[in-house]
Scaffold this active site. Structure first.
Site, short mmCIF file in Angstrom:
data_model
loop_
_atom_site.label_atom_id
_atom_site.label_comp_id
_atom_site.label_asym_id
_atom_site.label_seq_id
_atom_site.Cartn_x
_atom_site.Cartn_y
_atom_site.Cartn_z
N LYS A 137 -12.71 -1.36 6.25
CA LYS A 137 -12.07 -2.39 7.04
C LYS A 137 -12.35 -2.34 8.48
O LYS A 137 -12.85 -3.04 9.14
CB LYS A 137 -10.47 -1.98 7.19
CG LYS A 137 -9.48 -2.87 5.93
CD LYS A 137 -9.65 -1.98 4.84
CE LYS A 137 -8.95 -2.91 3.64
NZ LYS A 137 -8.17 -1.84 2.59
N TRP B 128 0.93 -1.24 -0.17
CA TRP B 128 0.18 -0.01 0.13
C TRP B 128 0.93 1.32 0.31
O TRP B 128 0.58 2.09 -0.57
CB TRP B 128 -0.91 0.06 1.16
CG TRP B 128 -2.08 -1.21 0.85
CD1 TRP B 128 -2.54 -1.96 1.81
CD2 TRP B 128 -3.12 -0.99 -0.36
NE1 TRP B 128 -3.45 -2.77 1.21
CE2 TRP B 128 -3.84 -2.35 0.09
CE3 TRP B 128 -3.05 -0.28 -1.32
CZ2 TRP B 128 -4.79 -2.70 -0.89
CZ3 TRP B 128 -4.07 -0.74 -2.18
CH2 TRP B 128 -5.15 -1.83 -2.06
N ASP C 61 -1.87 6.86 6.30
CA ASP C 61 -2.75 5.80 5.75
C ASP C 61 -3.12 4.64 6.89
O ASP C 61 -2.26 3.94 7.19
CB ASP C 61 -2.20 5.07 4.46
CG ASP C 61 -3.09 4.02 3.89
OD1 ASP C 61 -4.48 3.97 4.59
OD2 ASP C 61 -3.10 3.43 2.85
C1 LIG Z 1 -7.33 -1.46 1.73
C2 LIG Z 1 -6.48 -0.40 1.71
C3 LIG Z 1 -6.15 0.60 0.54
C4 LIG Z 1 -7.03 0.69 -0.53
O1 LIG Z 1 -8.27 1.18 -0.05
P1 LIG Z 1 -9.48 1.49 -1.45
O2 LIG Z 1 -10.63 1.89 -0.35
O3 LIG Z 1 -9.65 0.33 -2.02
O4 LIG Z 1 -8.85 2.49 -2.07
C5 LIG Z 1 -5.14 1.50 0.91
N1 LIG Z 1 -4.36 1.29 2.04
C6 LIG Z 1 -4.38 0.26 2.94
C7 LIG Z 1 -3.62 0.35 4.07
C8 LIG Z 1 -5.73 -0.72 2.85
O5 LIG Z 1 -5.72 -1.49 3.59
#
Ligand SMILES: *Cc1c(COP(=O)(O)O)cnc(C)c1O
Length: 360
Positions: free
Chosen positions: A196, A102, A172
């Site tokens: 999540k 990511w 993030d």
């Molecule tokens: C799932 C995830 C993403 C991507 O998320 P989207 O909502 O599909 O853009 C980005 N960073 C992390 C850490 C994730 O777990």
């Protein structure tokens, strides 16, 4: 019927009580005669839902007053672009830590907007650890430093917040926000896709320090400018109202559960049950540096990968769903977000011992 436990990485398990409440309120939200889905986002009923959700999130994370909470669409991926567009502020480079798939994706997108300085990378360890901060090569004039607090695919998690001087820290937190208390004041910006640990897919939370808003590069589209969201209470256009409502129900649920300190304890306990099960035998293996193992995503492999398919088929039959590892890693991964119960985790550990007894 066997109890079903959902270990999916995202969209992921939701608290049962939240789904039941949503079901009960589905056709008639608290005597309004309409479903939340049918409400105008500008009417008082929905405004109260939106404001309450923000207030509860602020309380859970003790978000200081000089931070805005924004509710957007586009997921974490849209933030990969919005962050450089808004936070570059005329500076010439951006610092990124490369600790997993990511963070790598975030920094690739940032390259469209300016110079990216990778301060450290663990790619050559197959992203199984976090580099010591003393080895980071930060640039003195970076516009910000970006990192991914929990790498959902590899199961690697920062256990402390990096210490930076004045450079705004951007995180993030898509897969570990609300899993434990965090000191928001240490950050310039925090973002997380909801699917999540917040609620259903379709809504993204951004927590941003006010002084970083309003400095987007020229010609930034309105929909990619934090200022536009901040000035319209995230209602510049129609927001994802139903997802916002469900996120609000999750925030209330978290408060009833005792807040984030209680969640942190609960999540540590759940993770320990699984890591203990993995470490107890050479039949299972987790490649992640023990110091940085995630409390949210637990990847593991079998000594004999030819048994992967059997493991997945039999675990699914036992009600333990979606344990397949990400395609770049293989093996298995159990995602155990806030809404995963201790019963679910214990059932998986029990299944693992039984599976080894039969196939080991
Ligand atoms: C799932 C995830 C993403 C991507 O998320 P989207 O909502 O599909 O853009 C980005 N960073 C992390 C850490 C994730 O777990």
């Amino acid at each position: 019927m066997t109890e079903i436990y959902n270990f999916a990485p995202g969209p992921a398990v939701m608290p049962r009580e939240v789904l039941e409440q949503a079901q009960a309120e589905m056709l008639d939200w608290r005597g309004s005669g309409t479903s939340v889905m049918e409400m105008s986002h500008r009417e008082a009923n929905f405004m109260s839902i939106a404001h309450q959700a923000e207030a509860d999130l602020r309380e859970l994370l003790t978000i200081p007053n000089n931070y805005k909470v924004l509710f957007l669409q586009g997921g974490a991926h849209m933030q990969f672009a919005m962050i450089p567009l808004n936070l570059l502020r005329g500076k010439d480079s951006m610092d990124y830590l490369d600790t997993g798939d990511w963070s790598a994706k975030a920094l690739e997108e940032a390259k469209r907007f300016g110079k990216v300085n990778v301060v450290a990378s663990t790619k050559d360890t197959a992203y199984t650890t976090i580099p010591e901060q003393s080895t980071w090569k930060c640039s003195p004039n970076a516009a910000f430093l970006h990192y991914t607090s929990n790498e959902t695919i590899r199961g690697v998690q920062f256990k402390s917040i990096p210490e930076l001087g004045d450079v705004p820290l951007v995180a993030d937190m898509s897969s570990d926000i609300l899993s434990k208390p965090i000191d928001v004041s240490r950050f310039g910006l925090i973002y997380a896709g909801a699917q999540k640990n917040i609620g259903p897919a379709g809504i993204t939370v951004v927590i941003v320090r006010e002084d970083l808003i309003g400095k987007a590069v020229a010609n930034t589209p309105s929909m990619l400018d934090y200022k536009v969201y901040a000035e319209s209470e995230s209602m510049y256009n129609t927001p994802p109202t139903y997802a916002w409502y469900l996120a609000g129900l999750v925030f209330k649920w978290l408060k009833r559960k005792g807040g984030l300190a209680a969640m942190a304890e609960f999540n540590e306990l759940k993770a320990k049950v699984l890591y203990d099960a993995i470490d107890a035998s050479s039949f299972y293996h987790c490649p992640v540096d023990k110091r940085y193992r995630s409390t949210m995503n637990v990847p593991f492999t079998l000594a004999n990968s030819e048994l992967d398919k059997v493991f997945l088929a039999e675990s699914a039959k036992a009600g333990l769903m979606s344990l397949k590892g990400h395609r770049v890693v293989g093996g298995m991964r159990a995602s155990i977000y806030n809404a995963m119960s201790i019963e679910g985790v214990s059932a998986l550990a029990q299944f693992m011992r039984e599976f080894e007894r039969q196939h080991g």
